[in-house]
Design a protein around this motif. Structure first.
Motif, PDB file in Angstrom:
ATOM      1  N   GLN A 199     -57.515 -83.881 -86.901  1.00  0.00           N
ATOM      2  CA  GLN A 199     -56.692 -83.254 -87.922  1.00  0.00           C
ATOM      3  C   GLN A 199     -57.473 -82.212 -88.710  1.00  0.00           C
ATOM      4  OE1 GLN A 199     -53.237 -83.768 -88.332  1.00  0.00           O
ATOM      5  NE2 GLN A 199     -53.637 -81.846 -89.392  1.00  0.00           N
ATOM      6  N   ASP A 242     -56.569 -78.267 -89.043  1.00  0.00           N
ATOM      7  CA  ASP A 242     -56.473 -77.587 -90.337  1.00  0.00           C
ATOM      8  C   ASP A 242     -57.422 -76.394 -90.389  1.00  0.00           C
ATOM      9  OD1 ASP A 242     -54.641 -79.500 -91.102  1.00  0.00           O
ATOM     10  OD2 ASP A 242     -56.079 -80.699 -92.232  1.00  0.00           O
ATOM     11  N   SER A 258     -48.763 -75.257 -85.985  1.00  0.00           N
ATOM     12  CA  SER A 258     -49.890 -74.443 -86.455  1.00  0.00           C
ATOM     13  C   SER A 258     -49.476 -73.015 -86.756  1.00  0.00           C
ATOM     14  CB  SER A 258     -51.027 -74.465 -85.435  1.00  0.00           C
ATOM     15  OG  SER A 258     -51.743 -75.679 -85.493  1.00  0.00           O
ATOM     16  N   ARG A 307     -47.488 -72.880 -89.884  1.00  0.00           N
ATOM     17  CA  ARG A 307     -48.319 -73.019 -91.076  1.00  0.00           C
ATOM     18  C   ARG A 307     -49.083 -71.735 -91.366  1.00  0.00           C
ATOM     19  NH1 ARG A 307     -52.142 -77.904 -90.301  1.00  0.00           N
ATOM     20  NH2 ARG A 307     -52.826 -77.238 -92.377  1.00  0.00           N
TER      21      ARG A 307
END
Length: 595
Positions: A250, A254, A285, A288
Motif C-alpha cells: 500500500q 501511495d 491510481s 487519485r
C-alpha cells in the motif's frame, strides 16, 4: 474525431490526458473492463488508447475493445497497430475494420519481437519500421485522409539503436515527415531527461504535439519488471525511497501516485499540457492522480497546478525491519499474484478498487488486469540463450533441477530466480522434479505469518497472511491416473485438483463455480484480501499459455532436430496438474499426499 483536431481546438490553458488499456485475457475480464472504462470516461479523457498484442496476438480483442469504447462510451479511441507479423493484407484488414467501426485515430508502431524470436525481423519487407507503416497508411487512397496517426517517441533512446539519442530523433523526424500527427512517448520516471530530450526534438524542427507517457507505480515487483523490460532509468532518489518501503504494497502504491503527481506538475509547469496515462487496466491510481492534480474539477489551470502542493505524502515511519516479499517466479506462480497484490477479489468489494493491485496468473480471472505481465498485456517471451539443448527426458529434468538449485536463473516457465519462499519447501518440489514431475508453480502452507515477514509477508503492515499449500507440475497420463487414485484414497475432502492436456481433455473435481482462495490477508480496517484464487477458468486460461510456452520453446530448434521432436512430444503428451490442499494449518499435508 481526430485527436490532433481536438488538441488544436481545446482551451490551451487546460491540460488534457489519454488513458491506455490492453485487451483482457478472459471474457469476464473484458466485460469488467468495459464497466471500468465507463466509470473512467466520466473523468473526461481527451481519448482512450488500446494496445495491439505482440504480433497481432490480440487483434480481434483490440478491435472489439476499441470499437465498443468508441461507439458505446462516445470517447475517441486510439488503436495501436504494429508491423510485427503483419502482411499487407492483414494491415489492410485491420485498417478497414477500424474505419468501419468509426475509429479514426491510430498509433503506428514497429512492435516487439514475436514469440520465439530474440530479434525483430519483418515478415513483409514493406513493413520494417514504424515509418513504413505511417507512409503506407498516408499513401493509401482509402485511409490516407481518414486516419490521424501517432507514433512513439523514446526519451531515453530505443534499445535497438544502442541508446543513440541523435539517431533516434532522426528516426522520429522521419516518421513525422512521413505524415505522423502526434507523438506519444515511452513511459519514463526521469523528468529531467525527458525535458532535455524534448528540447532536442523541438530543435530538430519537429512541431507536432508530444504527449509524455506516465505510469503510476503499482507494486515494487511489477515496477522492477517494468524497468527491466523497457530499460527505463530511475532517479537515484526514487529508487532509494522505494527500497525503504518495498515490503508494504500500500505504501508503494501511495508513493506511485504521489510520484506521478509530482512528475505531471513538473511537466505542466514547463508548458507540456498533455499526458498519456498507462493504467495497466486498473482504475484507482490514475483516478487519485487526477484528483490530486485537481483535473477532475473545474480548477485545472497549469498556473494553479504549478503552485499546488501534494495533499498527502508517503509516511516517513519506515522503521519496520522487513525485507521485500520476493516473487517465486519459477516454483510459485501464486507468489507472482501475491506480490503483485490484487486487493480483494470479491464482487462485493468496491468496483473501482477490488483488484486495485496488478494480478498474477492466479489472481481473479474476472479482473480486467488478470494475468498481466507487462504494460501491454503480454507475457514475456523466452530468451533463446536460456533454453539449453534438451534431447532427452533426463535433460529436461536436469534443467528444472538446475533452476531449483540456483544453477540457472530462469526457465521458460520462470523469468526470475527462485525466491526465498521456495527454499522452505525445496526438498518437496525437488523430490517431485526428480520423479519427472516438473514443477512450475507451488507455495507452502502458512498459518498467520506477519505481513512484515521477510519471506511470506505482503500487503500493508500490522496484518497477518495465510496460504494453502498447492503445487503444479507436468507429468505423464499414467501418473495422472495414480494421482487421482491417491487423492481419492487419502484426500478426505481436503484436496481440490484439476488436470488438463494440450488437446483440451480435463480431469479432476474442480467445479466451474469453485473459487479456491489459496492466499489471503487480514489487515486493520480492511476486508479480508484474497490475492491468489485457483479456479477452473483461471487454470484453463493458464493451461493454454503453458502449452504455448512448450510450443515456443520447441520453435527455437530446427524441424527434425532431437530438441524439437522432444519438446513437441512433451507438449502433445504431458498433462498439467494443479493440486490444492485446504489444511493450511498442517504444513506437511500436501506433501504427505505424494509420499
Amino acid at each position: 474525431m481526430k485527436v490532433i483536431d481536438k488538441i488544436a481546438s481545446r482551451d490551451a490553458s487546460r491540460p488534457f490526458y489519454f488513458f491506455e488499456f490492453f485487451p483482457p485475457r478472459t471474457d469476464q475480464g473484458f466485460e469488467n473492463l468495459l464497466s471500468r472504462i465507463a466509470r473512467l470516461a466520466f473523468l473526461k479523457p481527451l481519448a482512450l488508447s488500446v494496445t495491439w498484442g505482440a504480433g497481432g496476438s490480440t487483434k480481434e480483442r483490440s478491435l472489439d475493445l476499441a470499437g465498443i469504447t468508441q461507439k458505446e462510451h462516445k470517447v475517441d479511441t486510439i488503436l495501436h497497430l504494429t508491423c510485427t507479423n503483419m502482411l499487407q493484407g492483414m494491415v489492410d484488414d485491420a485498417l478497414m475494420t477500424a474505419k468501419q467501426r468509426g475509429i479514426q485515430n491510430l498509433l503506428a508502431l514497429r512492435g516487439d519481437p514475436p514469440k520465439g524470436k530474440e530479434e525483430w525481423l519483418p515478415i513483409d519487407a514493406q513493413f520494417q519500421y514504424g515509418v513504413h507503416l505511417v507512409k503506407y497508411i498516408r499513401d493509401h487512397p482509402d485511409f490516407g485522409n481518414y486516419f490521424c496517426i501517432g507514433v512513439a517517441g523514446y526519451p531515453e533512446g530505443h534499445p535497438d539503436t544502442d541508446n543513440d539519442e541523435d539517431a533516434e530523433i532522426e528516426f522520429l523526424k522521419a516518421k513525422v515527415d512521413a505524415g505522423a500527427d502526434y507523438i506519444i512517448t515511452q513511459l519514463f520516471y526521469d523528468v529531467d531527461k525527458f525535458l532535455t530530450w524534448h528540447a532536442k526534438v523541438r530543435a530538430k524542427g519537429i512541431t507536432v504535439p508530444i504527449i509524455p507517457g506516465v505510469m503510476p507505480i503499482q507494486t515494487f515487483a511489477s515496477f522492477q519488471r517494468l524497468i527491466k523490460l523497457t530499460g527505463t532509468s530511475v532517479p537515484e532518489q526514487v529508487m532509494h525511497d522505494l527500497e525503504a518501503i518495498k515490503h508494504d504494497d500500500q505504501l508503494v502504491k501511495d508513493f506511485g501516485v504521489n510520484l506521478a503527481v509530482d512528475m505531471v506538475q513538473r511537466l505542466t509547469a514547463e508548458g507540456i499540457n498533455g499526458i498519456h496515462f498507462c493504467t495497466l487496466n486498473l482504475e484507482k491510481s490514475v483516478q487519485r492522480v487526477l484528483e490530486k492534480l485537481g483535473w477532475t474539477g473545474a480548477q485545472n489551470s497549469p498556473t494553479l497546478l504549478k503552485n499546488k502542493l501534494i495533499e498527502d505524502t508517503v509516511s516517513n515511519d519506515l522503521s519496520v525491519a522487513a525485507k521485500t516479499a520476493t516473487t517465486d517466479a519459477a516454483a510459485s506462480l501464486a507468489s507472482i499474484s501475491k506480490t503483485d497484490g490484487e486487493a480483494g477479489a470479491g464482487e462485493l468489494n468496491n468496483a473501482a478498487s477490488w483488484d486495485d493491485f496488478p494480478n498474477g496468473r492466479f489472481g481473479d480471472f474476472k479482473s480486467p488486469a488478470y494475468g498481466n505481465r507487462d504494460p501491454w498485456g503480454n507475457l514475456t517471451h523466452i530468451a533463446p540463450s536460456h533454453l539449453g539443448s534438451p534431447k532427452t527426458i533426463g535433460d529436461l529434468t536436469n534443467i528444472f533441477l538446475d533452476y531449483l538449485h540456483s544453477k540457472r536463473q530462469t526457465t521458460p516457465f520462470s523469468p526470475e530466480p527462485l525466491s526465498a519462499e521456495s527454499a522452505t519447501i525445496l526438498p518437496h518440489i525437488e523430490k517431485l522434479t526428480k520423479r519427472g514431475w516438473w514443477t512450475v508453480g507451488s507455495q507452502p502452507a502458512v498459518d498467520g505469518a506477519s505481513s512484515s515477514d521477510p519471506v511470506f509477508g505482503w500487503g500493508p503492515r500490522s496484518g497477518f497472511v495465510f496460504q494453502k499449500g498447492f503445487v503444479e507440475f507436468f507429468c505423464d497420463e499414467e501418473d495422472v491416473d495414480g494421482i487421482a487414485r491417491r487423492i481419492h484414497e487419502r484426500g478426505r475432502g481436503w484436496v481440490h485438483w484439476i488436470a488438463a492436456n494440450a488437446r483440451g481433455d480435463i480431469r479432476g473435481h474442480a467445479a466451474s463455480d469453485d473459487r479456491n482462495a489459496v492466499t489471503w490477508g487480514v489487515f486493520p480496517g480492511q476486508e479480508i484480501i484474497q490475492t491468489t484464487i485457483i479456479e477452473k477458468e483461471s487454470f484453463l486460461s493458464w493451461k493454454d499459455e503453458a502449452y504455448s510456452i512448450w510450443a515456443e520453446w520447441a520453435s527455437h530448434y530446427r524441424p527434425g532436430t532431437e530438441e524439437r521432436e522432444l519438446l513437441d512430444q512433451i507438449r502433445k503428451n504431458r498433462w498439467l496438474v494443479s493440486v490444492v490442499h485446504h489444511d493450511y494449518k498442517d504444513t506437511d499435508a500436501l506433501w504427505m499426499l505424494f509420499d
